[in-house]
Design an enzyme around this catalytic site. Structure first.
Site, PDB file in Angstrom:
ATOM      1  N   HIS A  65      56.022 -21.168  -1.086  1.00  0.00           N
ATOM      2  CA  HIS A  65      56.315 -20.695   0.270  1.00  0.00           C
ATOM      3  C   HIS A  65      56.387 -19.175   0.313  1.00  0.00           C
ATOM      4  CE1 HIS A  65      58.348 -24.821   1.231  1.00  0.00           C
ATOM      5  NE2 HIS A  65      57.085 -24.936   0.892  1.00  0.00           N
ATOM      6  N   TYR A 132      69.730 -18.988  -1.910  1.00  0.00           N
ATOM      7  CA  TYR A 132      68.955 -17.775  -1.675  1.00  0.00           C
ATOM      8  C   TYR A 132      69.464 -17.059  -0.440  1.00  0.00           C
ATOM      9  CZ  TYR A 132      65.963 -21.077   1.022  1.00  0.00           C
ATOM     10  OH  TYR A 132      65.476 -22.049   1.868  1.00  0.00           O
TER      11      TYR A 132
END
Length: 183
Positions: A65, A132
């Site tokens: 991604h 994240y």
């Protein structure tokens, strides 16, 4: 300011964040990063505004991604293989792949700048918790991604028969996104 806790890689902007672990009979403590140190190396402000937590079971590959944000990733638990791909068309390392095996013996974080795509693959017998911190809000409109099995990237995935989402099974190859780079 001690920069020894941030290491460069072969892809410009991709950084390894590795601060010391302080352990005792209770467990351990670790600072993941210092914003001032990171900003000195990257040369711009990193304002993390959204923190995400993902859990993946064994044999999962989460696509390659490339949302348009800068991020710090940190696999908190489990054994994981991480592949990062440079998809910046003007970069001298366009299409370069850098991989990392992360686990209890080498728990690192990574700073991944906008223009790099990343994925993870759970290699152990336990689930992986992965956090994240990003500098832009996710609204679902930015879903840039590359095929996990893109033959041009030659990623040597460490598992067979992965569990992959429908979306990630249908992502385009890099040459489909940037045909001019493969002439």
């Amino acid at each position: 300011m001690d920069q020894k806790f941030i290491k460069t890689t072969t892809i410009a902007g991709l950084l390894i964040l590795e601060r010391p672990i302080f352990s005792d009979e209770r467990g351990f403590f670790r600072e993941l990063f210092h914003k001032d140190e990171l900003e000195k190396i990257i040369g711009f402000k990193f304002d993390g505004i959204q923190m995400n937590h993902s859990n993946s079971v064994p044999r999962v590959i989460r696509g390659i991604h490339a949302e348009k944000w800068n991020k710090i990733i940190y696999p908190v638990s489990g054994e994981v293989f991480i592949a990062i791909v440079d998809i910046r068309p003007d970069s001298p390392t366009f299409a370069k792949v850098e991989t990392f095996n992360v686990g209890d013996d080498n728990r690192i974080g990574l700073f991944i700048p906008n223009g790099l795509a990343n994925s993870l693959c759970v290699t152990g017998e336990k689930s992986v918790d992965y956090i994240y911190l990003v500098d832009s809000y996710y609204d679902g409109s930015d879903t840039r991604a590359i095929a996990w099995d893109d033959p041009d990237l030659q990623i040597n995935w460490p598992i067979e028969n992965p569990i992959i989402s429908e979306r990630d099974r249908n992502n385009p190859n890099l040459r489909d996104l940037f045909p001019e780079k493969f002439k």
